[in-house]
Design an enzyme around this catalytic site. Structure first.
Site, mmCIF file in Angstrom:
data_model
loop_
_atom_site.group_PDB
_atom_site.id
_atom_site.type_symbol
_atom_site.label_atom_id
_atom_site.label_comp_id
_atom_site.label_asym_id
_atom_site.label_seq_id
_atom_site.Cartn_x
_atom_site.Cartn_y
_atom_site.Cartn_z
ATOM 1 N N TYR A 173 0.501 74.460 -2.671
ATOM 2 C CA TYR A 173 -0.107 73.976 -1.007
ATOM 3 C C TYR A 173 -0.969 72.239 -1.595
ATOM 4 O O TYR A 173 -1.075 71.330 -0.648
ATOM 5 C CB TYR A 173 -1.039 74.315 0.216
ATOM 6 C CG TYR A 173 -0.873 72.913 0.863
ATOM 7 C CD1 TYR A 173 0.509 72.696 2.140
ATOM 8 C CD2 TYR A 173 -1.385 72.675 1.838
ATOM 9 C CE1 TYR A 173 0.432 72.514 3.343
ATOM 10 C CE2 TYR A 173 -1.697 72.310 2.792
ATOM 11 C CZ TYR A 173 -0.166 71.750 3.686
ATOM 12 O OH TYR A 173 -0.539 70.403 4.719
ATOM 13 N N PHE A 216 8.688 41.357 4.037
ATOM 14 C CA PHE A 216 9.579 42.884 4.354
ATOM 15 C C PHE A 216 10.144 43.485 4.811
ATOM 16 O O PHE A 216 9.101 43.857 5.372
ATOM 17 C CB PHE A 216 9.286 43.791 2.706
ATOM 18 C CG PHE A 216 10.313 44.196 2.553
ATOM 19 C CD1 PHE A 216 11.383 43.562 1.535
ATOM 20 C CD2 PHE A 216 10.523 46.179 2.606
ATOM 21 C CE1 PHE A 216 13.212 44.767 1.438
ATOM 22 C CE2 PHE A 216 11.255 46.733 2.153
ATOM 23 C CZ PHE A 216 12.490 46.795 1.389
ATOM 24 N N THR A 217 10.803 43.720 5.090
ATOM 25 C CA THR A 217 11.515 44.228 6.783
ATOM 26 C C THR A 217 10.667 45.863 6.914
ATOM 27 O O THR A 217 9.624 45.656 7.616
ATOM 28 C CB THR A 217 12.609 44.959 6.701
ATOM 29 O OG1 THR A 217 13.162 45.833 5.143
ATOM 30 C CG2 THR A 217 14.024 44.269 6.247
ATOM 31 N N ASP A 231 2.400 45.006 -3.155
ATOM 32 C CA ASP A 231 2.727 45.752 -3.051
ATOM 33 C C ASP A 231 4.063 45.631 -4.582
ATOM 34 O O ASP A 231 4.839 44.642 -5.083
ATOM 35 C CB ASP A 231 4.730 45.112 -2.468
ATOM 36 C CG ASP A 231 5.600 45.142 -1.892
ATOM 37 O OD1 ASP A 231 5.754 46.898 -3.016
ATOM 38 O OD2 ASP A 231 6.517 45.346 -0.519
ATOM 39 N N LYS A 253 11.999 52.736 -7.102
ATOM 40 C CA LYS A 253 12.470 52.078 -7.125
ATOM 41 C C LYS A 253 11.807 51.989 -9.174
ATOM 42 O O LYS A 253 12.395 52.528 -9.919
ATOM 43 C CB LYS A 253 12.024 50.169 -6.916
ATOM 44 C CG LYS A 253 12.858 49.906 -5.938
ATOM 45 C CD LYS A 253 12.564 50.648 -4.611
ATOM 46 C CE LYS A 253 12.773 49.504 -3.563
ATOM 47 N NZ LYS A 253 12.804 50.977 -2.020
ATOM 48 N N ARG A 290 21.609 40.507 3.803
ATOM 49 C CA ARG A 290 20.013 40.661 3.225
ATOM 50 C C ARG A 290 19.618 38.729 4.317
ATOM 51 O O ARG A 290 20.092 37.780 2.827
ATOM 52 C CB ARG A 290 19.470 39.980 1.867
ATOM 53 C CG ARG A 290 19.476 41.356 1.203
ATOM 54 C CD ARG A 290 17.775 42.109 1.868
ATOM 55 N NE ARG A 290 18.441 43.315 2.896
ATOM 56 C CZ ARG A 290 16.798 44.217 2.640
ATOM 57 N NH1 ARG A 290 16.024 44.766 2.460
ATOM 58 N NH2 ARG A 290 16.736 45.133 4.271
ATOM 59 N N PHE A 309 18.955 45.755 10.953
ATOM 60 C CA PHE A 309 20.215 46.048 9.979
ATOM 61 C C PHE A 309 20.578 48.183 9.324
ATOM 62 O O PHE A 309 21.728 47.815 8.952
ATOM 63 C CB PHE A 309 19.017 45.217 8.404
ATOM 64 C CG PHE A 309 18.269 45.946 8.167
ATOM 65 C CD1 PHE A 309 17.285 45.774 8.312
ATOM 66 C CD2 PHE A 309 18.405 46.550 7.058
ATOM 67 C CE1 PHE A 309 15.564 46.438 8.228
ATOM 68 C CE2 PHE A 309 17.196 47.146 6.392
ATOM 69 C CZ PHE A 309 15.450 47.312 7.345
HETATM 70 N N1 F0G Z 1 8.664 47.230 -0.272
HETATM 71 C C1 F0G Z 1 9.914 46.681 -1.508
HETATM 72 C C2 F0G Z 1 9.277 45.153 -2.063
HETATM 73 C C3 F0G Z 1 10.813 46.633 -1.162
HETATM 74 O O1 F0G Z 1 11.745 46.188 -1.578
HETATM 75 C C4 F0G Z 1 11.094 48.811 -0.356
HETATM 76 C C5 F0G Z 1 12.418 49.143 -0.550
HETATM 77 C C6 F0G Z 1 9.640 48.590 0.165
HETATM 78 C C7 F0G Z 1 8.269 48.203 -0.267
HETATM 79 C C8 F0G Z 1 10.126 50.155 1.225
HETATM 80 O O2 F0G Z 1 9.353 50.988 0.243
HETATM 81 O O3 F0G Z 1 12.134 52.157 1.181
HETATM 82 O O4 F0G Z 1 10.338 54.082 0.082
HETATM 83 O O5 F0G Z 1 10.082 53.367 2.168
HETATM 84 N N2 F0G Z 1 13.335 48.468 -0.372
HETATM 85 C C9 F0G Z 1 14.608 49.291 -0.330
HETATM 86 C C10 F0G Z 1 16.001 47.743 -0.741
HETATM 87 C C11 F0G Z 1 14.904 50.260 1.221
HETATM 88 O O6 F0G Z 1 16.780 48.484 -1.077
HETATM 89 O O7 F0G Z 1 15.315 47.242 -1.153
HETATM 90 P P1 F0G Z 1 10.481 53.131 0.615
#
Ligand code: F0G
Length: 447
Positions: A60, A112-113, A203, A246, A370, A437
């Site tokens: 843990y 970014f979303t 990021d 990624k 997108r 989305f």
């Molecule tokens: N920042 C970027 C640039 C991303 O592309 C993503 C995720 C995140 C943050 C968030 O990270 O998913 O690990 O919580 N992108 C995915 C995509 C979902 O399909 O581009 P996460």
């Protein structure tokens, strides 16, 4: 290990996409032939990473794998402190909660979303300060991810440095088409923000891919290694959020990395509340081991050249056939300009969403919208945001598909492009409150 792929009939796909409300996120993966939805968590792990999975220390507290991860993070990215998280948005949540106060402004190089949502949930407002070229799919600027320094400077003048907790700096800017920033631009952002006492939070999600473009395109960078360039990018920032799903070649994981002890202390405390103990952050020991190894592999020259090269292969093929894509070709995906493919569909009929569904129907290839659906609504006014970019993303998992798969994808996109006059617009029939989305549902409009 190989993963079997399944071909489907046109009738099966018609049923599947209807049941999914014309949203590729709602398809079952067994109904997908070639999956280019995302490069997130979909890459193939190496033999070394799998071996690492067998060495999980599932204690843990104080797992050996945490210390391996901390070493790898320090070696490659160079930050002092590590807070592991279940994925990128876990890190975004924590840093937003710590640094953002209600009414704050967070300038960044395109939204970014999830990043923007966490900034908003903490009471902040995201302000786009990317260069104008980023919003133009046809511009061939080599560093379309760059910050427009005049826009940033006027934001600092307008709101005052006290209202700007940090600049949110992305690499391989996802929503712009996987477009890189230059070192020169980041250095300038660093010196401008330093003069005003403003932090830069990176990021770092696709930092190795960005470094590859710097090595190829930026004067004087050709002889450096990817690892050196990645190290310099990070050194120009105060901390980073990382979606390790990624670049870092794992199926799950992320982290927050910081240089300031006081912020680290707060972050490791919030980690305990939202993620898990600060030495596992929602990850199993074996996940941290795979991640530690993946970090090293992510900056290997041959890997990154092959990875970006495959994206380029697909992009060049499509562009060569006259299919309008975002230029220059990005690091993780090829983006189709849906406005150009479907000029007769107004944005309110969601051309990119419709094109993505049409590609699935043709061949079972799964892509992602997108555009307007991803952009969502203004949180203050509730009004829809209509972005200039209305794109379909064909995202390549790392180390998974062959060039032959890319040929199948390209041929399907060509077939859909040739019959584009038959594609109907969509209306949204279900809209969830956050990040719509992912879960929205649609119906085709009558022709
Ligand atoms: N920042 C970027 C640039 C991303 O592309 C993503 C995720 C995140 C943050 C968030 O990270 O998913 O690990 O919580 N992108 C995915 C995509 C979902 O399909 O581009 P996460």
């Amino acid at each position: 290990m190989v993963e079997r792929v399944r071909m489907t009939s046109r009738e099966e796909r018609e049923r599947a996409i209807r049941d999914a409300g014309y949203n590729t996120f709602l398809l079952r993966s067994r109904d997908v032939y070639i999956d280019l939805l995302t490069d997130s968590g979909t890459s193939a792990m190496s033999d070394e990473q799998w071996a690492g999975m067998m060495r999980g220390d599932e204690a843990y507290a104080g797992s050996t794998n945490f210390y391996h991860l901390e070493d790898a993070m320090r070696r490659v990215y160079g930050y002092r402190y590590l807070v592991p998280t279940h994925q990128g948005r876990g890190a975004e949540h924590i840093i937003s909660k710590i640094l953002i106060r209600p009414g704050d402004i967070i300038p960044g190089n395109m939204y970014f979303t999830t990043t923007k949502l966490h900034q908003e949930l903490a009471g902040g407002k995201f302000l786009d300060v990317i260069i104008d070229e980023a919003h133009d799919p046809a511009s061939t600027h080599p560093f379309k991810g760059n910050v427009d320094l005049d826009k940033l400077e006027s934001a600092i003048r307008k709101y005052g440095a006290k209202k700007i907790p940090y600049v949110s700096m992305a690499v391989s800017v996802n929503m712009a088409g996987g477009q890189p920033i230059s070192l020169e631009n980041l250095r300038a952002v660093r010196s401008l923000t330093k003069a005003h006492g403003i932090r830069v939070i990176l990021d770092a999600t696709r930092v190795a891919e960005n470094a590859y473009f710097i090595k190829r395109r930026e004067p004087g960078q050709q002889k450096r290694t990817i690892a050196e360039i990645v190290g310099e990018i990070c050194s120009l920032t105060d901390g980073c959020t990382m979606s390790a799903k990624k670049d870092c070649l794992v199926n799950v994981g992320g982290f927050l990395a910081l240089n300031e002890e006081e912020i680290y202390e707060q972050a490791s405390n919030l980690c305990v509340v939202y993620e898990g103990l600060h030495t596992y952050g929602g990850l199993a020991g074996r996940d941290m081991e795979a991640l530690a190894i993946g970090i090293g592999e992510s900056v290997e020259e041959d890997h990154i050249r092959a990875r970006v090269g495959q994206v380029e292969y697909l992009g060049k093929k499509l562009a060569g056939w006259g299919i309008p894509i975002v230029l220059p070709i990005g690091g993780h995906a090829v983006f189709i300009d849906a406005r150009k493919v479907l000029p007769r569909l107004p944005q309110k009929h969601f051309p990119a969403q419709a094109l993505s569904a049409a590609i699935y129907l043709d061949s079972g290839v799964r892509t992602m919208e997108r555009g307007a659906v991803s952009a969502g609504r203004n949180r203050e006014t509730g009004k829809p945001i209509w972005p200039r970019l209305e794109l379909v993303r064909l995202t390549l998992p790392r180390r998974v598909y062959t060039q032959a798969h890319m040929d199948v994808v390209a041929e399907s996109v060509l077939a859909v492009h040739e019959s584009r006059d038959q594609i109907l617009g969509l209306k949204m029939v279900y809209e969830p409150r956050f990040l719509r989305f992912f879960q929205a549902k649609f119906q085709p409009l009558d022709s």
